[in-house]
Motif scaffolding. Structure first.
Motif, mmCIF file in Angstrom:
data_model
loop_
_atom_site.group_PDB
_atom_site.id
_atom_site.type_symbol
_atom_site.label_atom_id
_atom_site.label_comp_id
_atom_site.label_asym_id
_atom_site.label_seq_id
_atom_site.Cartn_x
_atom_site.Cartn_y
_atom_site.Cartn_z
ATOM 1 N N UNK A 1 0.840 -1.188 0.000
ATOM 2 C CA UNK A 1 0.000 0.000 0.000
ATOM 3 C C UNK A 1 0.886 1.252 0.000
ATOM 4 N N UNK A 2 0.848 1.982 -1.111
ATOM 5 C CA UNK A 2 1.622 3.214 -1.234
ATOM 6 C C UNK A 2 0.714 4.445 -1.287
ATOM 7 N N UNK A 3 -0.554 4.266 -0.916
ATOM 8 C CA UNK A 3 -1.540 5.340 -1.015
ATOM 9 C C UNK A 3 -1.186 6.564 -0.182
ATOM 10 N N UNK A 4 -0.462 6.357 0.920
ATOM 11 C CA UNK A 4 -0.108 7.480 1.784
ATOM 12 C C UNK A 4 1.062 8.283 1.231
ATOM 13 N N UNK A 5 1.686 7.765 0.185
ATOM 14 C CA UNK A 5 2.813 8.458 -0.423
ATOM 15 C C UNK A 5 2.342 9.233 -1.653
ATOM 16 N N UNK A 6 3.094 10.250 -1.993
ATOM 17 C CA UNK A 6 2.753 11.095 -3.129
ATOM 18 C C UNK A 6 3.720 10.813 -4.283
ATOM 19 N N UNK A 7 3.158 10.588 -5.479
ATOM 20 C CA UNK A 7 4.012 10.356 -6.643
ATOM 21 C C UNK A 7 4.642 11.678 -7.048
ATOM 22 N N UNK A 8 5.942 11.623 -7.333
ATOM 23 C CA UNK A 8 6.706 12.839 -7.641
ATOM 24 C C UNK A 8 7.153 12.858 -9.099
ATOM 25 N N UNK A 9 7.596 14.032 -9.521
ATOM 26 C CA UNK A 9 7.967 14.252 -10.918
ATOM 27 C C UNK A 9 9.479 14.397 -11.104
ATOM 28 N N UNK A 10 9.858 14.766 -12.334
ATOM 29 C CA UNK A 10 11.265 14.917 -12.704
ATOM 30 C C UNK A 10 12.001 15.927 -11.828
ATOM 31 N N UNK A 11 11.318 17.004 -11.510
ATOM 32 C CA UNK A 11 11.944 18.051 -10.697
ATOM 33 C C UNK A 11 12.299 17.513 -9.312
ATOM 34 N N UNK A 12 11.421 16.728 -8.741
ATOM 35 C CA UNK A 12 11.702 16.125 -7.436
ATOM 36 C C UNK A 12 12.858 15.135 -7.541
ATOM 37 N N UNK A 13 12.883 14.355 -8.608
ATOM 38 C CA UNK A 13 13.979 13.414 -8.822
ATOM 39 C C UNK A 13 15.308 14.158 -8.880
ATOM 40 N N UNK A 14 15.332 15.254 -9.594
ATOM 41 C CA UNK A 14 16.559 16.046 -9.716
ATOM 42 C C UNK A 14 16.930 16.665 -8.366
ATOM 43 N N UNK A 15 15.955 17.194 -7.669
ATOM 44 C CA UNK A 15 16.203 17.853 -6.384
ATOM 45 C C UNK A 15 16.690 16.863 -5.314
ATOM 46 N N UNK A 16 16.066 15.705 -5.241
ATOM 47 C CA UNK A 16 16.394 14.747 -4.188
ATOM 48 C C UNK A 16 17.674 13.959 -4.464
ATOM 49 N N UNK A 17 17.900 13.612 -5.724
ATOM 50 C CA UNK A 17 19.014 12.716 -6.058
ATOM 51 C C UNK A 17 20.060 13.332 -6.984
ATOM 52 N N UNK A 18 19.809 14.561 -7.424
ATOM 53 C CA UNK A 18 20.752 15.233 -8.331
ATOM 54 C C UNK A 18 20.956 14.433 -9.623
ATOM 55 N N UNK A 19 19.837 14.019 -10.213
ATOM 56 C CA UNK A 19 19.870 13.232 -11.445
ATOM 57 C C UNK A 19 19.138 13.980 -12.549
ATOM 58 N N UNK A 20 19.672 13.879 -13.752
ATOM 59 C CA UNK A 20 19.050 14.551 -14.879
ATOM 60 C C UNK A 20 18.639 13.595 -15.974
ATOM 61 N N UNK A 21 18.092 14.164 -17.033
ATOM 62 C CA UNK A 21 17.618 13.384 -18.174
ATOM 63 C C UNK A 21 18.732 12.609 -18.864
ATOM 64 N N UNK A 22 19.955 13.100 -18.766
ATOM 65 C CA UNK A 22 21.065 12.425 -19.434
ATOM 66 C C UNK A 22 21.455 11.124 -18.744
#
Length: 169
Positions: free
Chosen positions: A55-76
């Motif tokens: 059950x992941x209902x209590x979690x919020x699905x995040x986007x590319x910007x969050x991925x970049x902000x949290x993990x410092x990862x880009x499209x490349x």
């Protein structure tokens, strides 16, 4: 003189073979099939399997910007991903499946996620001991081009679903 020519040619052939093997390994990246490992699965499909199993209902699905902000990862570096985080910053729950573009990028992704773990550990250690305990029991693993990161009371179950999804039936 002929003997010297044969030795030089033999060395060139060996060098050429070595370069060919390295080139083939680099070019195959994550697209090569490993025995027993599926390569037709996407991060999105893995995310759906995880969501069905836990059950992941209590979690919020995040986007590319969050991925970049949290993990410092880009499209490349990232081919595809699924990222869920707690809706509140007082919770440590986080689930990410990241599909890197190749094996070298997958290792870099894993290293960047490790930095996130360190930051979260420092944040929650004295602030929220119960959340700190979840972080200490996190799952971080790489399988081919995929990286799984799970901070959850169900981290073990998420890891099992991840492993099963990447193995051929």
């Amino acid at each position: 003189m002929l003997r010297l020519f044969a030795v030089v040619n033999r060395k060139r052939v060996i060098l050429l073979l070595a370069i060919t093997v390295v080139f083939a390994a680099v070019m195959s990246g994550c697209s090569g099939k490993q025995e027993g490992v599926r390569n037709d699965v996407t991060a999105g499909e893995l995310g759906q399997r995880l969501k069905q199993a836990v059950k992941l209902d209590e979690l919020k699905q995040r986007d590319k910007e969050a991925l970049q902000r949290l993990y410092r990862l880009g499209d490349d570096e990232v081919e595809d991903f699924v990222l869920y985080t707690a809706a509140s910053n007082v919770k440590a729950d986080e689930v990410a499946v990241i599909q890197a573009k190749d094996a070298a990028q997958a290792e870099r992704v894993k290293q960047n996620v490790s930095k996130r773990i360190d930051a979260q550990t420092a944040k929650f250690k004295d602030y929220r001991p119960e959340e700190y305990g979840l972080i200490q029991k996190h799952v971080l693993k790489r399988d081919g081009c995929f990286v799984l990161f799970a901070v959850s009371k169900d981290a073990d179950r998420l890891e099992q679903v991840f492993d099963d999804a990447l193995r051929r039936d």
